[in-house]
Design an enzyme around this catalytic site. Sequence first.
Site, short mmCIF file in Angstrom:
data_model
loop_
_atom_site.label_atom_id
_atom_site.label_comp_id
_atom_site.label_asym_id
_atom_site.label_seq_id
_atom_site.Cartn_x
_atom_site.Cartn_y
_atom_site.Cartn_z
N ARG A 1 -1.21 35.41 28.36
CA ARG A 1 -1.71 36.09 27.48
C ARG A 1 -1.25 35.41 25.85
NH1 ARG A 1 1.34 42.14 26.46
NH2 ARG A 1 2.96 41.29 27.67
N ASP B 1 11.03 44.14 28.62
CA ASP B 1 10.53 42.82 27.80
C ASP B 1 10.43 43.48 26.25
OD1 ASP B 1 8.18 44.77 27.18
OD2 ASP B 1 7.04 43.50 27.98
#
Length: 543
Positions: free
Chosen positions: A179, A459
């Site tokens: 990603r 996160d």
Amino acid sequence: MTAMLDSDIVLRAPTHRPVLPGVEIRGAMQPGFADILSPDALAFVADLERRFGPERRRLLTLRAERQARLDRGEKPDFLPETAAIRAANWTVAPLPRDLLDRRVEITGPVDRKMIINALNSGASVYMADFEDASTPTWANMIEGQLNLRDAVRRTIGFTDPESGKRYALGQTLATLLVRPRGWHLPEKHVLVDGQPISGSLLDFGLFLFHNAQALRAAGTGPYFYLPKMESHLEARLWNDVFVHAQDALGLPQGTIKATVLIETILAAFEMDEILWELREHSAGLNCGRWDYIYSFIKKFAEDPAAVLPDRASVTMTAPFLRAYSQLLIKTCHRRGVHAMGGMAAQIPIKGDAAANDAAMEKVRADKLREATDGHDGTWVAHPGLIPIAKAVFDDTMPGPNQIARRRDDVAVTAADLLAVPRGAITAAGLRQNVEVGIGYIEAWLRGLGCVPLNHLMEDAATAEISRAQLWQWIRHQARLDDGRLVDLALCEAAIDDALARTRAALGERYAAGRHDDAAALMRELIAAPRFVEFLTLPAYERL
């Protein structure tokens, strides 16, 4: 692409940073970095920036214009101009063999130990994350590229400096997906023609340049996750990047495959169109649930009717999230591609069997919902959750996927996607937002982008929700369930209290952290007269 010669490199004394014409490296060149930032690799990513940077910037301007309309009360809807795409019968290109079964995917940052453990974890897929799970320090980003290069070639190893334990790859590995950063994030340590390069193009370009051929030789390919898109035009830009990059590197068209995270409320209205734009390169869509909730708050920040209750009460059973996830399944399966479920953020709780059992039961129930709804796989944040998720999908989904299961029974309207969940705003929810926001930002500023807090792996997405909710509650004069007004003074007091408790718990170790810096940023964000779109942008300037 024309190869660059060593004689084309200009070494800038005294730091000896390699510079091509129009390209400047402002980050420290640590051991091994020159291998990743080679002349040919820099020429490749600079070409991507020059070709596609202007369109990226134009699309970011369109985002800002759309936000201004939303602030004035406009609501999103399915696009009339693309109705023919939604109505037509078409499918994406066939998937490669190693992307057919994705029943459990683990995600995490690109540090060396994490990569080894994730690839060995027994998951079907490992998503190596340069985005929400990684602080974009220069060292993290380039070391991550070095680590992935070694992992692709199976030469990666790691010895823990404290325990002396040696980590190495096993025989059976998860399929690797990468990603890159979102379209909005710059990389200030690489300038192209005097401007910071796109973090997206740098992450994507360096990985593809160094690893595409080695991946193909190993029987796999360069596979990606694409984050935070808000429209099919942004997907079209990625597709244009893919087409050009494959031509430049001599790769057959369609070699690159990409799964798009549907983690913005606006993208939920354009799922068919996003798959259409990427149809030769598509590997499906994913329910990025935490960013999706954050996007809902952000996009409707000025709407007093869109105030969300405590984060803990906004679960995937909320009608607006259930509508989004089921629409994603229906859309993907109609187009012949995977519909991936969302993240289980729980981590095993040691020393408290009852609490651990309760947490794992939440994971099991969440994965059962996904599997029975028709998802083709799911995400976990910790290796300890893989057996639970795998058992659920093995029982519910005996084949490699359930793409053939059409969800023609699903009918989702714009009103369904925009239905605001109801629930209480509590003092405990406010405290949780303060603690998670400061706790995560503090770790992020120290270079850690993936942090265990209160038995959850947090996160950037959950920190974004935390500070966004505080801003929204203040902005619209929300009240706690005990009647107190949520104003800046109440939130400031909660921040002061959280810092005092942290200082007392850590003692002398407090000074080694960045708690005061994190709290200062938190105060700045929740007091801003206009909603600040991404906390990672002002935080990036503090690294």
